[in-house]
Design a protein around this motif. Structure first.
Motif, short mmCIF file in Angstrom:
data_model
loop_
_atom_site.label_atom_id
_atom_site.label_comp_id
_atom_site.label_asym_id
_atom_site.label_seq_id
_atom_site.Cartn_x
_atom_site.Cartn_y
_atom_site.Cartn_z
N SER A 44 8.29 -0.24 -118.80
CA SER A 44 8.41 -0.75 -120.17
C SER A 44 8.08 -2.23 -120.21
O SER A 44 8.49 -2.99 -119.33
CB SER A 44 9.82 -0.53 -120.69
N SER A 45 7.35 -2.63 -121.25
CA SER A 45 7.01 -4.04 -121.42
C SER A 45 7.22 -4.45 -122.87
O SER A 45 7.26 -3.61 -123.77
CB SER A 45 5.56 -4.31 -121.00
N TRP A 46 7.36 -5.74 -123.05
CA TRP A 46 7.55 -6.32 -124.38
C TRP A 46 6.76 -7.62 -124.44
O TRP A 46 6.67 -8.33 -123.43
CB TRP A 46 9.04 -6.60 -124.61
N TYR A 47 6.21 -7.94 -125.61
CA TYR A 47 5.45 -9.17 -125.78
C TYR A 47 5.85 -9.87 -127.07
O TYR A 47 6.10 -9.23 -128.10
CB TYR A 47 3.94 -8.88 -125.85
N ALA A 48 5.86 -11.18 -127.01
CA ALA A 48 6.04 -11.97 -128.22
C ALA A 48 4.79 -11.83 -129.09
O ALA A 48 3.68 -11.64 -128.57
CB ALA A 48 6.26 -13.43 -127.87
N ALA A 49 4.97 -11.97 -130.39
CA ALA A 49 3.85 -11.83 -131.32
C ALA A 49 2.74 -12.85 -131.03
O ALA A 49 1.56 -12.57 -131.24
CB ALA A 49 4.34 -11.98 -132.75
N SER A 50 3.14 -14.01 -130.53
CA SER A 50 2.17 -15.08 -130.29
C SER A 50 1.18 -14.76 -129.19
O SER A 50 0.11 -15.37 -129.10
CB SER A 50 2.89 -16.38 -129.98
N VAL A 51 1.52 -13.80 -128.31
CA VAL A 51 0.65 -13.50 -127.18
C VAL A 51 0.23 -12.04 -127.10
O VAL A 51 -0.59 -11.67 -126.26
CB VAL A 51 1.29 -13.92 -125.84
N LYS A 52 0.80 -11.21 -127.94
CA LYS A 52 0.51 -9.79 -127.89
C LYS A 52 -0.98 -9.55 -128.12
O LYS A 52 -1.57 -10.10 -129.03
CB LYS A 52 1.34 -9.05 -128.95
N GLY A 53 -1.55 -8.74 -127.25
CA GLY A 53 -2.98 -8.47 -127.32
C GLY A 53 -3.82 -9.42 -126.50
O GLY A 53 -5.00 -9.15 -126.25
N ARG A 54 -3.25 -10.55 -126.09
CA ARG A 54 -3.99 -11.53 -125.28
C ARG A 54 -3.43 -11.63 -123.86
O ARG A 54 -4.18 -11.86 -122.91
CB ARG A 54 -3.94 -12.92 -125.92
N PHE A 55 -2.13 -11.48 -123.71
CA PHE A 55 -1.47 -11.60 -122.42
C PHE A 55 -1.01 -10.23 -121.95
O PHE A 55 -0.60 -9.39 -122.75
CB PHE A 55 -0.26 -12.52 -122.51
N THR A 56 -1.00 -10.04 -120.63
CA THR A 56 -0.52 -8.80 -120.04
C THR A 56 0.37 -9.10 -118.85
O THR A 56 -0.03 -9.84 -117.94
CB THR A 56 -1.69 -7.92 -119.57
N ILE A 57 1.56 -8.53 -118.86
CA ILE A 57 2.49 -8.68 -117.75
C ILE A 57 2.37 -7.43 -116.88
O ILE A 57 2.24 -6.31 -117.38
CB ILE A 57 3.94 -8.89 -118.23
N SER A 58 2.41 -7.64 -115.57
CA SER A 58 2.33 -6.51 -114.66
C SER A 58 3.10 -6.84 -113.39
O SER A 58 3.53 -7.97 -113.17
CB SER A 58 0.87 -6.17 -114.34
#
Length: 122
Positions: free
Chosen positions: A54-68
């Motif tokens: 499961s992952s979560w992203y802030a709106a400011s980076v969603k679609g640009r940043f990827t955590i792995s």
């Protein structure tokens, strides 16, 4: 819990950068891990969190940043694309208290931090 970031640097607007963080100090590998940043004069911001699949992203980076996370689960990454000058900040990886409930979208749950790595976008 120890966290050591690497991979920061300078990049032109529109470019990409990947940050790495080696996590150690506990044997139960399943834990909330995440990336935060803080720019001068701005509040600290939780960017992305990860727990298992499961992952979560802030709106400011969603679609640009990827955590792995690495297969060995001892390294986490933050792939950053389409960088802008607003992304200039010190970036920190962080971990929750091992063995406790944690919420990957809640900044307060990330109790252990690395030393930070600077990212500058011009």
């Amino acid at each position: 819990v120890q966290l050591v970031e690497s991979g920061g640097g300078s990049v032109e607007s529109g470019g990409s950068l990947t940050l790495s963080c080696v996590v150690s100090g506990y044997t139960n590998k399943r834990n909330c891990l995440g990336w935060l940043r803080q720019a001068p004069g701005k509040e600290r911001e939780l960017l992305a969190g990860l727990y298992g699949g499961s992952s979560w992203y802030a709106a400011s980076v969603k679609g640009r940043f990827t955590i792995s996370q690495s297969d060995a689960e001892n390294t986490i990454y933050l792939q950053m694309n389409s960088l802008t000058p607003d992304d200039t900040a010190t970036y920190y990886c962080a971990a929750a208290q091992p063995g406790t409930y944690c919420d990957i979208s809640r900044e307060a749950d990330f109790r252990y931090w690395g030393q930070g790595t600077q990212v500058t976008v011009s």
